[in-house]
Scaffold this motif. Structure first.
Motif, short mmCIF file in Angstrom:
data_model
loop_
_atom_site.label_atom_id
_atom_site.label_comp_id
_atom_site.label_asym_id
_atom_site.label_seq_id
_atom_site.Cartn_x
_atom_site.Cartn_y
_atom_site.Cartn_z
N UNK B 73 36.24 41.28 82.09
CA UNK B 73 37.53 42.39 82.71
C UNK B 73 38.81 41.90 82.48
N UNK B 74 39.43 42.62 81.88
CA UNK B 74 40.97 42.14 81.72
C UNK B 74 41.67 43.38 82.33
N UNK B 75 42.70 42.98 83.04
CA UNK B 75 43.50 43.98 83.99
C UNK B 75 44.98 43.79 83.63
N UNK B 76 45.66 44.81 83.52
CA UNK B 76 47.22 44.86 83.33
C UNK B 76 47.78 45.00 85.03
N UNK B 77 48.01 43.71 85.52
CA UNK B 77 48.59 43.71 86.67
C UNK B 77 50.11 43.92 86.75
N UNK B 78 50.86 43.23 85.72
CA UNK B 78 52.29 43.37 85.89
C UNK B 78 52.78 43.38 84.51
N UNK B 79 53.67 44.30 84.17
CA UNK B 79 54.30 44.35 82.83
C UNK B 79 55.70 43.73 83.07
N UNK B 80 56.09 43.16 81.83
CA UNK B 80 57.30 42.55 81.82
C UNK B 80 58.47 43.62 82.06
N UNK B 81 58.27 44.97 81.69
CA UNK B 81 58.86 46.07 81.89
C UNK B 81 58.99 46.35 83.43
N UNK B 82 58.16 45.94 84.34
CA UNK B 82 58.03 46.00 85.70
C UNK B 82 59.25 45.34 86.29
N UNK B 83 59.74 44.29 85.74
CA UNK B 83 61.04 43.71 86.41
C UNK B 83 62.01 44.56 86.62
N UNK B 84 62.09 45.71 86.00
CA UNK B 84 63.03 46.77 85.97
C UNK B 84 63.05 47.59 87.27
N UNK B 85 61.99 47.50 88.07
CA UNK B 85 61.98 47.86 89.36
C UNK B 85 62.75 47.58 90.31
N UNK B 86 63.05 48.25 91.67
CA UNK B 86 63.72 47.86 92.62
C UNK B 86 63.24 46.22 92.92
N UNK B 87 64.16 45.71 93.36
CA UNK B 87 64.12 44.27 93.75
C UNK B 87 63.08 44.21 94.79
N UNK B 88 63.29 45.01 95.66
CA UNK B 88 62.22 45.11 96.88
C UNK B 88 60.94 45.32 96.45
N UNK B 89 60.58 46.08 95.36
CA UNK B 89 59.34 46.49 94.93
C UNK B 89 58.65 44.88 94.31
N UNK B 90 59.81 44.52 93.52
CA UNK B 90 59.23 43.47 92.42
C UNK B 90 59.04 42.22 93.28
N UNK B 91 59.64 41.95 94.50
CA UNK B 91 59.73 40.92 95.36
C UNK B 91 58.08 41.17 96.22
N UNK B 92 57.85 42.47 96.44
CA UNK B 92 56.84 42.83 97.18
C UNK B 92 55.57 42.29 96.41
N UNK B 93 55.45 42.82 95.04
CA UNK B 93 54.57 42.50 94.14
C UNK B 93 54.23 41.10 93.94
#
Lengths: 289, 336
Positions: B73-93
């Motif tokens: 199984x391969x899953x997409x957990x975090x994309x490089x593009x996701x670094x664009x989200x708010x700092x709070x959400x990125x830190x949470x992830x």
């Protein structure tokens, strides 16, 4: 026990296939019924213009659309309608790809799709099949497009210049039809093969000490791919046929492409295309955010 | 919540699983687990809670896959593009990932029992160092397990992966291991992060979006794509069965397309080898071609053998480079 399961599996598969066939049959029935109703209403309201407004329903009644004489006002009427449909959409793709994943290809139907796209204002249309048949017979497709353009839009061939840009080395066919739209015929060659060629080029320049491997970046590769083929990323790919796969369609370019699947391209109507475009208009992209 | 869920399927699920297993089953399934935030929004939960529930669903899905005999199984957990989200959400992830990888290390024995091998695909350098080290530790610990494989795409996009593969090949050229003319489709595939896996047979995206969002673009060019409207935290066993059924309906035609592509690739490779040989002979000055057909054939065979040897050496070196990257991270961790 294994035999029983295997029988049950076969039965299940048949069941799903039958369900699919029934659904698509019902859809077609419903559409033609609705179409007739609509046409009927409009005929009653606007008797003289009505027939000219719905050329594709005429086409269904008379499959040999090519021999139909072109009536100026009919073509002008539908052209205006298509253009206003295009303007009424929330967003219009700049590049739309048609991917045919069916055994039998219909050049006339694909040509119709291309012409309708041009009429609603899509500036770049690409056509793909994974056997490369469209590319091998692209001159036939081009002829067909010209013919449909004349019969659907009433454009006089002599007025609009049709250019054939022939990229002779890998037989890339890319032609400009009318002043606004570009039609590109794609095959699997334009996909991974082109990426590999770009990679080779970069490695050659590293071999000749022109650049270091560390300099290679996504944008560099993207620019290189754009230079060689100049294909913009498609915003929308409409896939025809029962196979749910991209079958090698431009892997680099389909990063953010929306895929819409339709059962078949045979006897496709303008309304089907419009509905796909409306679905695309409703899609929202968050781009990672 | 742990990575490995014990427990059997219920009777109805078991019967359905057995029916599906009578047909061709996918060996490798990829998931775009979309809809965690929409789920949180719908249920009036905190965004972070949506992501946590998404992770729990992953553990459950892995259990279903195990019962359906899907080994990878391969899953997409975090994309490089996701670094664009708010700092709070990125830190949470990042925090969630840290917790989960710590948990994974605690569950070491259980992973060993089930033979689960964890791989992380992506550019780890973009992540905080402590997370990098945890990931490296998890990867190194489970490296030799070989019953099931879970590939987690983290700090990943497909274009980045393809570019990185080109960069690796250019590195090979710099090191004098391969020549630029050895670059081919097969070699590029071998340089991707996913080089240890077969291509996915089935790709599932949840939450009704109908695009790939820069995920496994290269690897899924002959995979069955299934877009389902259910949000990821609400994904059920029956949704998975439906997707597999779709795969089974598509199986024959996709297999045909794959075979066609493989044949074309072989022809292309042979042509490339011929062209390289011709150029090589021209350099040697005997006017391009050896006298008779048999000698030409022999020269071609020799050329192919030498190319394959170069490529094997290069791939070996690349593997070594990647392994030592993880090992170095692990040993740094011990020193700290």
């Amino acid at each position: 026990m294994a035999l029983l399961y295997s029988l049950l599996w076969r039965f299940l598969l048949v069941l799903v296939r039958v369900k699919r066939a029934v659904v698509s049959w019902l859809q077609i029935r419903l559409r033609s019924w609705r179409g007739r109703l609509w046409e009927g209403t409009i005929t009653a309201l606007l008797l003289p213009v009505a027939v000219s407004e719905f050329p594709d329903y005429q086409k269904k009644a008379n499959p040999n659309v090519n021999v139909e004489p072109v009536r100026g006002n009919r073509a002008v009427g539908s052209r205006a309608r298509w253009l206003s449909d295009g303007q009424s959409l929330e967003k219009l793709p700049a590049h739309i790809g048609f991917m045919v994943a069916e055994e039998e290809l219909s050049f006339t139907d694909v040509a119709n799709l291309v012409v309708w796209c041009m009429a609603v204002g899509v500036s770049y249309v690409s056509v793909y099949d994974n056997h490369g048949i469209f590319q091998k017979s692209s001159s036939r497709l081009q002829e067909e497009i010209l013919r449909q353009q004349q019969s659907l839009l009433g454009i006089d061939e002599s007025k609009y210049d049709v250019e054939l840009l022939n990229n002779s080395r890998d037989k890339q066919q890319h032609f400009v039809v009318s002043c606004r739209s570009t039609v590109k015929v794609l095959s699997p060659e334009d996909g991974k093969h082109t990426i590999v060629q770009a990679a080779k080029k970069l490695c050659h320049s590293v071999e000749n000490k022109e650049r270091s491997s560390k300099d290679i970046s996504v944008s560099m590769l993207d620019v290189l791919l754009r230079e060689s083929k100049n294909i913009p990323d498609p915003e929308l790919v409409v896939k025809f046929g029962p196979v749910n796969s991209t079958l090698g369609f431009l892997p680099w370019h389909i990063r953010l492409t929306e895929f819409i699947s339709l059962p078949s391209h045979r006897n496709i109507s303008y309304e089907d295309l419009l509905r796909a475009l409306q679905r695309y208009g409703a899609c929202q992209q968050r781009l990672g955010q | 919540m742990s990575w490995i869920r014990e427990g059997e399927l219920n009777l109805l699920e078991k019967i359905s699983a057995n029916i599906l297993k009578a047909g061709p089953m996918p060996k490798h399934v990829a998931f775009i687990m979309d809809g965690n935030r929409r789920f949180a929004c719908k249920k009036n939960l905190e965004r972070q809670e949506g992501h946590t529930q998404g992770f729990n669903k992953l553990a459950e899905t892995l259990r279903w896959c195990k019962h359906l005999n899907i080994p990878e199984v391969t899953v997409y957990a975090f994309s490089i593009e996701n670094f664009k989200r708010t700092k709070e959400e990125v830190d949470g992830l990042m925090e969630l990932a840290k917790q989960k990888f710590e948990k994974l290390l605690e569950e070491r024995e259980n992973l060993e029992k089930h033979g689960v091998c964890i791989r992380v695909l992506g550019d780890l350098n973009m992540l905080p160092l402590d997370l990098q080290q945890l990931i490296a530790k998890a990867v190194v610990t489970t490296r030799n397990h070989n019953k099931c494989f879970l590939n987690v795409c983290f700090a990943y996009t497909s274009r980045y992966e393809i570019t990185n593969a080109v960069r690796e090949m250019a590195w090979g050229v710099e090191q004098g291991l391969i020549k630029a003319s050895d670059v081919s489709e097969a070699l590029l595939s071998e340089c991707l992060y996913s080089s240890n896996s077969p291509n996915p047979d089935l790709l599932i995206r949840t939450s009704g979006e109908v695009r790939l969002s820069d995920f496994l673009l290269w690897q899924t060019s002959h995979s069955c794509l299934v877009f389902q409207s259910v949000l990821w935290p609400e994904y059920s066993f029956w949704n998975l069965c439906e997707a597999i059924l779709q795969y089974q309906l598509n199986h024959k035609s996709i297999q045909k397309a794959r075979d066609l592509h493989r044949d074309e690739q072989a022809v292309e490779q042979l042509e490339a080898d011929r062209a390289c040989l011709a150029e090589h002979l021209q350099h040697q000055g005997n006017n391009g071609k050896p006298a008779d057909a048999q000698k030409r054939q022999e020269a071609l065979q020799r050329y192919i053998a030498s190319r394959e040897e170069r490529v094997q050496d290069f791939l070996h070196a690349l593997k070594h480079k990647r392994n030592s990257f993880f090992h170095d991270l692990c040993s740094e961790m011990v020193l700290n």
